[in-house]
Design an enzyme around this catalytic site. Sequence first.
Site, short mmCIF file in Angstrom:
data_model
loop_
_atom_site.label_atom_id
_atom_site.label_comp_id
_atom_site.label_asym_id
_atom_site.label_seq_id
_atom_site.Cartn_x
_atom_site.Cartn_y
_atom_site.Cartn_z
N PHE A 1 0.88 -1.16 0.00
CA PHE A 1 0.00 0.00 0.00
C PHE A 1 0.92 1.22 0.00
O PHE A 1 1.84 1.32 0.81
CB PHE A 1 -0.92 0.00 1.22
CG PHE A 1 -1.99 1.04 1.12
CD1 PHE A 1 -3.02 0.90 0.19
CD2 PHE A 1 -1.96 2.16 1.90
CE1 PHE A 1 -4.00 1.87 0.07
CE2 PHE A 1 -2.94 3.14 1.79
CZ PHE A 1 -3.96 3.00 0.87
N ASP B 1 2.21 -4.65 8.58
CA ASP B 1 1.06 -3.78 8.35
C ASP B 1 -0.19 -4.66 8.32
O ASP B 1 -0.32 -5.52 7.43
CB ASP B 1 1.23 -3.01 7.04
CG ASP B 1 0.08 -2.06 6.76
OD1 ASP B 1 -1.05 -2.34 7.20
OD2 ASP B 1 0.31 -1.04 6.07
N TYR C 1 -10.58 1.40 10.82
CA TYR C 1 -11.82 1.84 10.16
C TYR C 1 -12.25 0.91 9.03
O TYR C 1 -13.25 1.16 8.39
CB TYR C 1 -11.70 3.28 9.65
CG TYR C 1 -10.50 3.60 8.79
CD1 TYR C 1 -10.44 3.18 7.46
CD2 TYR C 1 -9.44 4.34 9.29
CE1 TYR C 1 -9.35 3.47 6.67
CE2 TYR C 1 -8.34 4.63 8.51
CZ TYR C 1 -8.29 4.22 7.20
OH TYR C 1 -7.20 4.51 6.43
N LYS C 2 -11.49 -0.16 8.79
CA LYS C 2 -11.88 -1.13 7.77
C LYS C 2 -12.69 -2.23 8.45
O LYS C 2 -13.85 -2.01 8.82
CB LYS C 2 -10.64 -1.66 7.06
CG LYS C 2 -9.85 -0.58 6.29
CD LYS C 2 -8.62 -1.17 5.64
CE LYS C 2 -7.72 -0.12 5.01
NZ LYS C 2 -8.30 0.49 3.80
N ARG D 1 -12.34 -4.52 -6.73
CA ARG D 1 -12.04 -5.16 -5.45
C ARG D 1 -13.32 -5.26 -4.62
O ARG D 1 -14.07 -4.29 -4.51
CB ARG D 1 -10.99 -4.29 -4.73
CG ARG D 1 -10.32 -4.95 -3.58
CD ARG D 1 -9.28 -4.01 -2.97
NE ARG D 1 -9.91 -2.83 -2.36
CZ ARG D 1 -9.35 -2.10 -1.40
NH1 ARG D 1 -8.13 -2.39 -0.96
NH2 ARG D 1 -9.98 -1.06 -0.89
#
Lengths: 415, 415
Positions: free
Chosen positions: B128, B200, B225-226, B374
Amino acid sequence: MSAVPDLAAIEAMDAADVLRPMRDRFILPPGLIYLDGNSLGVASTAAFDELRKAATEEWGQDLIRSWNTAGWFDMPLALGDRVGRLIGAAAGQTVVCDTTSINIYKTLHAAMALRPDRSMIVSEGGSFPTDLYMAEGVVSTRPGASLRLEGVDAPEIEDLINSDVAVVLVNHVNYKSGELRDMAALTRKAHEHGALVIWDLCHTAGALPVDLDGADVDFAVGCTYKYLNGGPGAPAFIYAATRHHSDIRQPLSGWWGHARPFAFEKNYAAGEGVRRFLCGTQPILSLRALKGALDVWDTVDMAQLREKSIRLTDLFITLVEEKCGAHGLELESPRDGTKRGSQVSFSHPNSYEIMQALIARGVIGDFRAPTTMRFGFTPLYVSYADVWQAVAILEEILRTGSWQDARFAVRAAVT
Amino acid sequence: MSAVPDLAAIEAMDAADVLRPMRDRFILPPGLIYLDGNSLGVASTAAFDELRKAATEEWGQDLIRSWNTAGWFDMPLALGDRVGRLIGAAAGQTVVCDTTSINIYKTLHAAMALRPDRSMIVSEGGSFPTDLYMAEGVVSTRPGASLRLEGVDAPEIEDLINSDVAVVLVNHVNYKSGELRDMAALTRKAHEHGALVIWDLCHTAGALPVDLDGADVDFAVGCTYKYLNGGPGAPAFIYAATRHHSDIRQPLSGWWGHARPFAFEKNYAAGEGVRRFLCGTQPILSLRALKGALDVWDTVDMAQLREKSIRLTDLFITLVEEKCGAHGLELESPRDGTKRGSQVSFSHPNSYEIMQALIARGVIGDFRAPTTMRFGFTPLYVSYADVWQAVAILEEILRTGSWQDARFAVRAAVT
């Protein structure tokens, strides 16, 4: 103000107060006289409305689409411009993000990168401590860098400014005494020696007007949860003068500061202007409460705010000295209102216990070790009658010695 | 799963789903099939309840006193321990604060300070991107430091690990393909060469179980927050193994990480343990929404979560290939569920337009340039019937070519 007003005079002052209607926009807990807006500002109906909308409509219903439809992505710059208006910054120079501590780190690095042949940071021994801790952090990552402090290495900060100095990091309003620095004069002095200045405006933004552009300031940082009433821990801000924008380099180079954040490139390429100070994903709910809080500020005339602030603090000093003068309180703030922020501090050997007794009676100020009682006066929602009533309660506590109750000596973890 | 189930089989799967009652704790917008919880998780009633309480009662009524009375000061560590349970971290090793980007900066500095005779960071070209941008930032502040990337400097990250390497920064679940790395094996490989590892966990925490303590991990970071559903931009987390605690040094040395934050000392003195990663004042409202979100997780069995995750993603792949196979979609995720996170990606030359058409029909996934669609499958609130319905809509869009409508080609600022 030299004559001591009576209650009738106080009532007349409130009746004539042009800012009085602002008070109705805040949620003031009944029975409380809140003189701690310099630590955490009071909530407004507008802040709650925005927070509710952000939670239930945007997060709750629109979910990921809100990055576009609700303007989440634009908020740091949009809110930055609105803070900018209150601190004398033209649009495009202020961004809201992260914390004051982290923003100090970014701006110190940026300033030192602009002065690569210099190695010294100058600050104040009496600074709010986290400023110094962050400067220590920056020094630890820059070989040869060092930190010199007013009150430790020299009596006055001006004496430390010379051609070795890359940047001066200084508070506009001292967090403890409320004493003001002359922003234009100190900035000019630094520039004469080729140094840059970062102003910490934590106790300035929303407390009194400043003119960052007019004073030729380089960088500034500050928080939004004190006088701006953005909510507990609301994101902080950074100001960077336009003339520095194309040369800003700072190591917290996260995705939101990238020139093309949605191209998912492997290498960092800094975005335009003050966006370069953005880093990671911001706490949207806290940002949206701040948006509501700033709605309240849109109609505020900063000159009127300053006038009321000086009157409130003058009144407090006059009444405390008149009514409590026999009890050993000493003024720690400048007596001249033009040299003072929107707070007043008094010292007393038993400040901790006295403040606890005040809080138990519904007068909220705060204690700063070792002997300071600090009272903040936020002109948008504090009335002259609040000042009168707070002093009446303080006088009673001192006269009766009720602060000597054992329960007031028990120290909590956070004060 | 090889046989293609029919709708009756799908309904039976939902009826037998032990996690099905969890769905009722979330606020699912009517008419939406939300397959983007890997980008922003859905709100829960518990999160809204905590947010409302934090706003109206704590900020609104108790104001500054809430630092003590509502436990604001303790939240970063208290919430950290609750995240820790979901990632295999014993108590006292996880803290919630700041953003993932900033936490990468802190942990990279901390790891490099633990290996002062080494200068290299190794990461992934397919990382990312913000991870790489932050690594660049760290490199810019450490003379002699450098960054080498899998896919750029060598085909496999293992080939880059040698005795020059201070730290390996690596994603457990690839954000784009969903491919999993073997945490224990790569950590062991790094340790064999004397290097440290930062994992990560942005697409791991709340998506599948991991065992940080068992894998002897050094540091980890991740967002909340995911899959954890903490709310937009909710503060991130850091894990640091206990064995490193007394040696943690990182330059974002703010007040909240100080050993005595309320003594207002001039010099920084690092606090105990993982507290050293705290810096400035945290966004309390966003933190409190996260607290509510974590309440939901307290009863979740991570093995059951993983089992449902694999079933959901297997089902999606099976149905897409069966029903949409003629339309040029190619699977970009591992076919073996045990090698995949809780997401599935397909590529198509017109992924952008197809995803816009899906969103217009109420199926929310996301697009990642240049050709990836995705889809995230969050086992707490996605049902097997959702998967069935999403594929039926995707099939119709592909079959009818409705994605070719001109409005779906207009690119928004944020996707």
